[in-house]
Motif scaffolding. Structure first.
Motif, PDB file in Angstrom:
ATOM      1  N   LEU A   1      35.645  39.697  40.648  1.00  0.00           N
ATOM      2  CA  LEU A   1      34.825  39.080  39.606  1.00  0.00           C
ATOM      3  C   LEU A   1      33.364  39.473  39.750  1.00  0.00           C
ATOM      4  CD1 LEU A   1      34.915  37.308  37.155  1.00  0.00           C
ATOM      5  CD2 LEU A   1      34.737  35.290  38.618  1.00  0.00           C
ATOM      6  N   LYS A   2      32.894  39.613  40.978  1.00  0.00           N
ATOM      7  CA  LYS A   2      31.510  40.071  41.203  1.00  0.00           C
ATOM      8  C   LYS A   2      31.318  41.477  40.635  1.00  0.00           C
ATOM      9  CE  LYS A   2      30.294  37.428  45.346  1.00  0.00           C
ATOM     10  NZ  LYS A   2      30.016  37.500  46.806  1.00  0.00           N
ATOM     11  N   ASN A   3      32.308  42.341  40.838  1.00  0.00           N
ATOM     12  CA  ASN A   3      32.203  43.706  40.313  1.00  0.00           C
ATOM     13  C   ASN A   3      32.155  43.709  38.791  1.00  0.00           C
ATOM     14  OD1 ASN A   3      32.252  44.852  42.859  1.00  0.00           O
ATOM     15  ND2 ASN A   3      34.462  45.170  42.870  1.00  0.00           N
ATOM     16  N   ILE A   4      32.961  42.840  38.166  1.00  0.00           N
ATOM     17  CA  ILE A   4      32.958  42.739  36.706  1.00  0.00           C
ATOM     18  C   ILE A   4      31.586  42.305  36.216  1.00  0.00           C
ATOM     19  CG2 ILE A   4      33.853  41.410  34.744  1.00  0.00           C
ATOM     20  CD1 ILE A   4      36.558  41.340  36.207  1.00  0.00           C
ATOM     21  N   ILE A   5      31.054  41.233  36.799  1.00  0.00           N
ATOM     22  CA  ILE A   5      29.759  40.687  36.371  1.00  0.00           C
ATOM     23  C   ILE A   5      28.641  41.694  36.607  1.00  0.00           C
ATOM     24  CG2 ILE A   5      28.053  38.881  36.841  1.00  0.00           C
ATOM     25  CD1 ILE A   5      30.407  36.998  37.420  1.00  0.00           C
ATOM     26  N   SER A   6      28.676  42.401  37.740  1.00  0.00           N
ATOM     27  CA  SER A   6      27.643  43.393  38.054  1.00  0.00           C
ATOM     28  C   SER A   6      27.611  44.514  37.030  1.00  0.00           C
ATOM     29  CB  SER A   6      27.863  43.978  39.455  1.00  0.00           C
ATOM     30  OG  SER A   6      27.688  43.000  40.445  1.00  0.00           O
ATOM     31  N   ARG A   7      28.779  44.984  36.630  1.00  0.00           N
ATOM     32  CA  ARG A   7      28.826  46.073  35.654  1.00  0.00           C
ATOM     33  C   ARG A   7      28.370  45.595  34.277  1.00  0.00           C
ATOM     34  NH1 ARG A   7      31.377  50.944  37.178  1.00  0.00           N
ATOM     35  NH2 ARG A   7      32.468  50.815  39.169  1.00  0.00           N
ATOM     36  N   VAL A   8      28.732  44.378  33.902  1.00  0.00           N
ATOM     37  CA  VAL A   8      28.268  43.837  32.619  1.00  0.00           C
ATOM     38  C   VAL A   8      26.746  43.719  32.623  1.00  0.00           C
ATOM     39  CG1 VAL A   8      28.276  41.820  31.105  1.00  0.00           C
ATOM     40  CG2 VAL A   8      30.411  42.605  32.118  1.00  0.00           C
ATOM     41  N   GLU A   9      26.177  43.223  33.717  1.00  0.00           N
ATOM     42  CA  GLU A   9      24.719  43.102  33.816  1.00  0.00           C
ATOM     43  C   GLU A   9      24.054  44.469  33.763  1.00  0.00           C
ATOM     44  OE1 GLU A   9      24.172  40.957  37.438  1.00  0.00           O
ATOM     45  OE2 GLU A   9      24.299  38.990  36.462  1.00  0.00           O
ATOM     46  N   MET A  10      24.681  45.466  34.399  1.00  0.00           N
ATOM     47  CA  MET A  10      24.099  46.804  34.401  1.00  0.00           C
ATOM     48  C   MET A  10      24.049  47.386  32.996  1.00  0.00           C
ATOM     49  SD  MET A  10      25.183  50.080  36.680  1.00  0.00           S
ATOM     50  CE  MET A  10      26.045  50.912  35.373  1.00  0.00           C
ATOM     51  N   LEU A  11      24.997  46.976  32.134  1.00  0.00           N
ATOM     52  CA  LEU A  11      25.031  47.439  30.750  1.00  0.00           C
ATOM     53  C   LEU A  11      24.174  46.555  29.836  1.00  0.00           C
ATOM     54  CD1 LEU A  11      28.843  48.257  30.426  1.00  0.00           C
ATOM     55  CD2 LEU A  11      26.966  49.887  30.688  1.00  0.00           C
ATOM     56  N   ASN A  12      23.405  45.637  30.454  1.00  0.00           N
ATOM     57  CA  ASN A  12      22.584  44.686  29.676  1.00  0.00           C
ATOM     58  C   ASN A  12      23.446  43.858  28.728  1.00  0.00           C
ATOM     59  OD1 ASN A  12      20.027  45.495  30.759  1.00  0.00           O
ATOM     60  ND2 ASN A  12      20.116  47.315  29.454  1.00  0.00           N
ATOM     61  N   GLY A  13      24.649  43.522  29.196  1.00  0.00           N
ATOM     62  CA  GLY A  13      25.573  42.752  28.373  1.00  0.00           C
ATOM     63  C   GLY A  13      25.629  41.294  28.772  1.00  0.00           C
ATOM     64  N   GLU A  14      26.545  40.578  28.127  1.00  0.00           N
ATOM     65  CA  GLU A  14      26.776  39.170  28.414  1.00  0.00           C
ATOM     66  C   GLU A  14      28.263  38.965  28.636  1.00  0.00           C
ATOM     67  OE1 GLU A  14      25.270  37.306  24.880  1.00  0.00           O
ATOM     68  OE2 GLU A  14      23.274  37.031  25.726  1.00  0.00           O
ATOM     69  N   ILE A  15      28.594  38.061  29.547  1.00  0.00           N
ATOM     70  CA  ILE A  15      29.996  37.757  29.819  1.00  0.00           C
ATOM     71  C   ILE A  15      30.193  36.255  29.809  1.00  0.00           C
ATOM     72  CG2 ILE A  15      29.557  37.915  32.325  1.00  0.00           C
ATOM     73  CD1 ILE A  15      32.515  38.763  32.624  1.00  0.00           C
ATOM     74  N   PHE A  16      31.276  35.814  29.168  1.00  0.00           N
ATOM     75  CA  PHE A  16      31.640  34.404  29.114  1.00  0.00           C
ATOM     76  C   PHE A  16      33.069  34.283  29.641  1.00  0.00           C
ATOM     77  CE2 PHE A  16      28.810  35.534  25.663  1.00  0.00           C
ATOM     78  CZ  PHE A  16      27.774  34.626  25.801  1.00  0.00           C
ATOM     79  N   ILE A  17      33.283  33.358  30.579  1.00  0.00           N
ATOM     80  CA  ILE A  17      34.592  33.182  31.192  1.00  0.00           C
ATOM     81  C   ILE A  17      35.076  31.764  30.912  1.00  0.00           C
ATOM     82  CG2 ILE A  17      35.903  33.231  33.346  1.00  0.00           C
ATOM     83  CD1 ILE A  17      33.757  35.130  34.443  1.00  0.00           C
ATOM     84  N   ASP A  18      36.260  31.659  30.341  1.00  0.00           N
ATOM     85  CA  ASP A  18      36.854  30.363  30.018  1.00  0.00           C
ATOM     86  C   ASP A  18      38.203  30.288  30.716  1.00  0.00           C
ATOM     87  OD1 ASP A  18      37.554  27.936  28.963  1.00  0.00           O
ATOM     88  OD2 ASP A  18      38.097  28.718  26.987  1.00  0.00           O
ATOM     89  N   THR A  19      38.321  29.399  31.695  1.00  0.00           N
ATOM     90  CA  THR A  19      39.575  29.264  32.424  1.00  0.00           C
ATOM     91  C   THR A  19      39.678  27.869  33.007  1.00  0.00           C
ATOM     92  OG1 THR A  19      40.977  30.230  34.153  1.00  0.00           O
ATOM     93  CG2 THR A  19      38.614  30.098  34.611  1.00  0.00           C
ATOM     94  N   ALA A  20      40.877  27.454  33.295  1.00  0.00           N
ATOM     95  CA  ALA A  20      41.149  26.184  33.965  1.00  0.00           C
ATOM     96  C   ALA A  20      42.552  26.270  34.537  1.00  0.00           C
ATOM     97  CB  ALA A  20      41.026  25.015  32.991  1.00  0.00           C
ATOM     98  N   VAL A  21      42.844  25.407  35.495  1.00  0.00           N
ATOM     99  CA  VAL A  21      44.156  25.418  36.121  1.00  0.00           C
ATOM    100  C   VAL A  21      45.235  25.160  35.066  1.00  0.00           C
ATOM    101  CG1 VAL A  21      45.634  24.298  37.820  1.00  0.00           C
ATOM    102  CG2 VAL A  21      43.213  24.651  38.322  1.00  0.00           C
ATOM    103  N   GLY A  22      46.196  26.084  34.997  1.00  0.00           N
ATOM    104  CA  GLY A  22      47.289  25.960  34.036  1.00  0.00           C
ATOM    105  C   GLY A  22      46.958  26.428  32.633  1.00  0.00           C
ATOM    106  N   LYS A  23      45.749  26.961  32.419  1.00  0.00           N
ATOM    107  CA  LYS A  23      45.290  27.322  31.076  1.00  0.00           C
ATOM    108  C   LYS A  23      45.262  28.819  30.824  1.00  0.00           C
ATOM    109  CE  LYS A  23      41.221  26.734  28.087  1.00  0.00           C
ATOM    110  NZ  LYS A  23      39.832  26.207  28.012  1.00  0.00           N
ATOM    111  N   GLY A  24      45.342  29.622  31.853  1.00  0.00           N
ATOM    112  CA  GLY A  24      45.127  31.059  31.679  1.00  0.00           C
ATOM    113  C   GLY A  24      43.648  31.382  31.791  1.00  0.00           C
ATOM    114  N   THR A  25      43.314  32.632  31.569  1.00  0.00           N
ATOM    115  CA  THR A  25      41.919  33.078  31.693  1.00  0.00           C
ATOM    116  C   THR A  25      41.520  33.888  30.480  1.00  0.00           C
ATOM    117  OG1 THR A  25      42.147  33.148  34.107  1.00  0.00           O
ATOM    118  CG2 THR A  25      40.282  34.339  33.144  1.00  0.00           C
ATOM    119  N   HIS A  26      40.307  33.623  29.997  1.00  0.00           N
ATOM    120  CA  HIS A  26      39.766  34.339  28.840  1.00  0.00           C
ATOM    121  C   HIS A  26      38.385  34.885  29.203  1.00  0.00           C
ATOM    122  CE1 HIS A  26      38.423  35.150  24.689  1.00  0.00           C
ATOM    123  NE2 HIS A  26      37.311  34.513  25.027  1.00  0.00           N
TER     124      HIS A  26
END
Length: 252
Positions: free
Chosen positions: A217-242
């Motif tokens: 997850l750190k690698n994902i966030i680092s690359r998004v920041e390097m591209l001057n982008g934004e990332i939103f993560i929506d997840t919860a136990v039993g809910k899946g990940t978006h």
């Protein structure tokens, strides 16, 4: 207002003005310092990622130019042997089978490190081929959809988009127990949006963040920041990940 009160009023006004100027100077200096720190951080991350990609490219080149040809040469020599008994022939065929497996593994490793399709056909086609390879294992079903097979993005940034999604897929395979995963690209004026969804077990993001984010997850966030982008993560136990990610495109 008499002369004494006027002097006090003027003194207070001057003092207040000086304090206001000092406060403004402090805030501006703090903002400049923070901006400088952010810039230095991004430069550091970019240097680390560029070094990693260069090492991957060098390793892939070594596999193709050195190790692969040596194995192919060994295969030709083994194939040219004339077995003198059924046992020797069986041993020859087993050796050729092992060499073929090794050559296939080298090709797969090289393709994972630096996909040929990414250079030739772009990130969307490369991800579709990557998803197909994983789907063939039967572990999960991954779909990749896009309005176009060619994104309006700086060519050098395609590798970062590919790595972001590749990392998300690896995280899903490793942790989520998901059966399905979908990746969708959409282009908007000045931006590229892409979402990544799975139907896995999910996790408690707040608790995960407090206990230090995982390397993937750190690698994902680092690359998004390097591209001057934004990332939103929506997840919860039993809910899946978006994941919802927005990055500037070539026009911005």
């Amino acid at each position: 207002m008499d002369t004494y009160e006027t002097k006090i009023y003027i003194a207070l006004l001057i003092g207040g003005s000086i304090l206001a100027l000092l406060f403004i100077f402090f805030v501006v200096s703090l903002m400049k310092h923070q901006k400088k720190n952010v810039t230095l951080y991004k430069e550091k991350v970019q240097a680390e990622i560029n070094t990693l990609e260069n090492e991957r490219s060098r390793f892939v080149s070594d596999l193709h130019d050195d190790f692969g040809p040596v194995l192919s040469s060994v295969k030709l020599h083994v194939a040219s042997l004339s077995p003198s008994s059924p046992e020797d022939e069986a041993l020859q065929q087993k050796s050729l089978s092992l060499i073929n497996d090794m050559l296939s593994q080298i090709h797969q490793i090289a393709n994972n490190l630096m996909p040929n399709a990414l250079r030739r056909k772009g990130v969307v086609i490369a991800l579709k081929q990557f998803a197909d390879d994983i789907n063939n294992t039967g572990k999960i079903n991954i779909s990749v959809t896009s309005e176009s097979n060619e994104l309006n993005v700086v060519k050098e940034n395609e590798i970062h988009i590919y790595r972001i999604i590749q990392e998300a897929i690896h995280n899903t395979l490793k942790h989520s127990k998901a059966e399905r995963m979908s990746i969708n690209f959409k282009e908007a004026p000045g931006e590229i949006h892409f979402t990544i969804d799975d139907n896995g077990v999910g996790y408690n993001y707040d608790a995960h963040r407090k206990n230090s984010l995982g390397l993937g997850l750190k690698n994902i966030i680092s690359r998004v920041e390097m591209l001057n982008g934004e990332i939103f993560i929506d997840t919860a136990v039993g809910k899946g990940t978006h994941y919802s990610i927005i990055i500037p495109n070539a026009q911005n």
